[in-house]
Design an enzyme around this catalytic site. Structure first.
Site: not given
Ligand code: PGA
Length: 254
Positions: A99, A173
């Site tokens: 992450h 992401e």
């Molecule tokens: P968010 O976070 O939906 O608050 O943007 C997603 C994540 O960091 O996995």
């Protein structure tokens, strides 16, 4: 035509308070009684101390749980770290690795994250492998270069393991979309997912159950648009997964 079934991964980060987690789970259990088919599509990733409590609470509900990270070491004098072995031990089915908050705040390198993937494979634990570029990289047109560097250790780990887990999830992401309320341009997202699928199928053709997730500011206002993007198999949800009603609205069934 049958509707596509998506995965919904709730990443509670360090935001969910213990006293709020159990009411969330109670509501989830009640709701899953009406929609039992959904349980196998939902993965809740709480902080470490809540894993076991959730596992016990959810014993009768077909819902998955996952950890938010694991150590790159199997065992030993690593105060504060948690091994893949012990994550399996409490009954988790998945584990997030790579992450962006771990990459940046804990200085985790691509190489270290690759080793974590190996530790998970050894335990036959399914990784949710997170990738994504920064705003600077995005504006410099380096999204794919960054992703390729992030994926190389994963591909290496998959190819050398004989303990392949049942499902491999890769969550794209973009860092600039996390917690900002911004999501990428839909055309760009579609192209990126098509490329990602092709890239992974080319480099790890042996993996059977590969799911590509999108994460970054997913909420009930943009989920319909995001679901229309071809190639997306599910969502990694941070902020909007902390409130059961909001989470339920994203999954989309009453
Ligand atoms: P968010 O976070 O939906 O608050 O943007 C997603 C994540 O960091 O996995």
């Amino acid at each position: 035509m049958q509707q596509k079934q998506f995965f919904y991964v709730a990443n509670w980060k360090m935001n969910m308070k213990t006293e709020s987690a159990l009411p969330f789970i109670d509501q989830a259990k009640e709701w899953l009684q009406k929609h039992p088919q959904l349980g196998k599509r939902i993965i809740i990733c709480p902080s470490y101390p809540l894993l076991l409590a959730l596992k016990i609470e959810l014993a009768d509900a077909a819902l998955y749980i996952g950890a938010q990270n694991c150590s790159e070491h199997s065992s030993g004098a690593y105060t504060g770290q948690v091994s893949a072995h012990d994550i399996v031990g409490v009954g988790a089915d998945f584990c997030l690795i790579g992450h962006s908050e771990c990459r940046t705040l804990l200085n985790e390198s691509n190489e270290a994250i690759g080793i974590k993937a190996t530790r998970l494979f050894e335990q036959r634990l399914n990784p949710i492998f997170c990738i994504g570029e920064s705003a600077q990289e995005y504006h410099a047109g380096q999204t794919k270069t960054t992703i390729v560097k992030q994926l190389e250790p994963l591909i290496h780990a998959v190819l050398k393991t004989t303990e392949r887990p049942s499902a491999l999830m890769v969550a794209y992401e973009p860092i600039w979309a996390i917690g900002t309320g911004k999501i990428p341009d839909i055309q760009e997202l579609q192209q990126l997912f098509a490329w990602l699928k092709e890239y992974l199928s080319l480099h790890i053709p042996t993996i059977q159950n590969m799911y590509l997730l999108y994460g970054g500011s997913v909420d009930s206002s943009n989920i319909a648009t995001l679901k229309s993007v071809q190639g997306i198999d599910g969502f990694l949800i941070g902020g909007a997964s902390l409130d059961f009603q909001k989470f339920k609205n994203i999954v989309g069934l009453e």
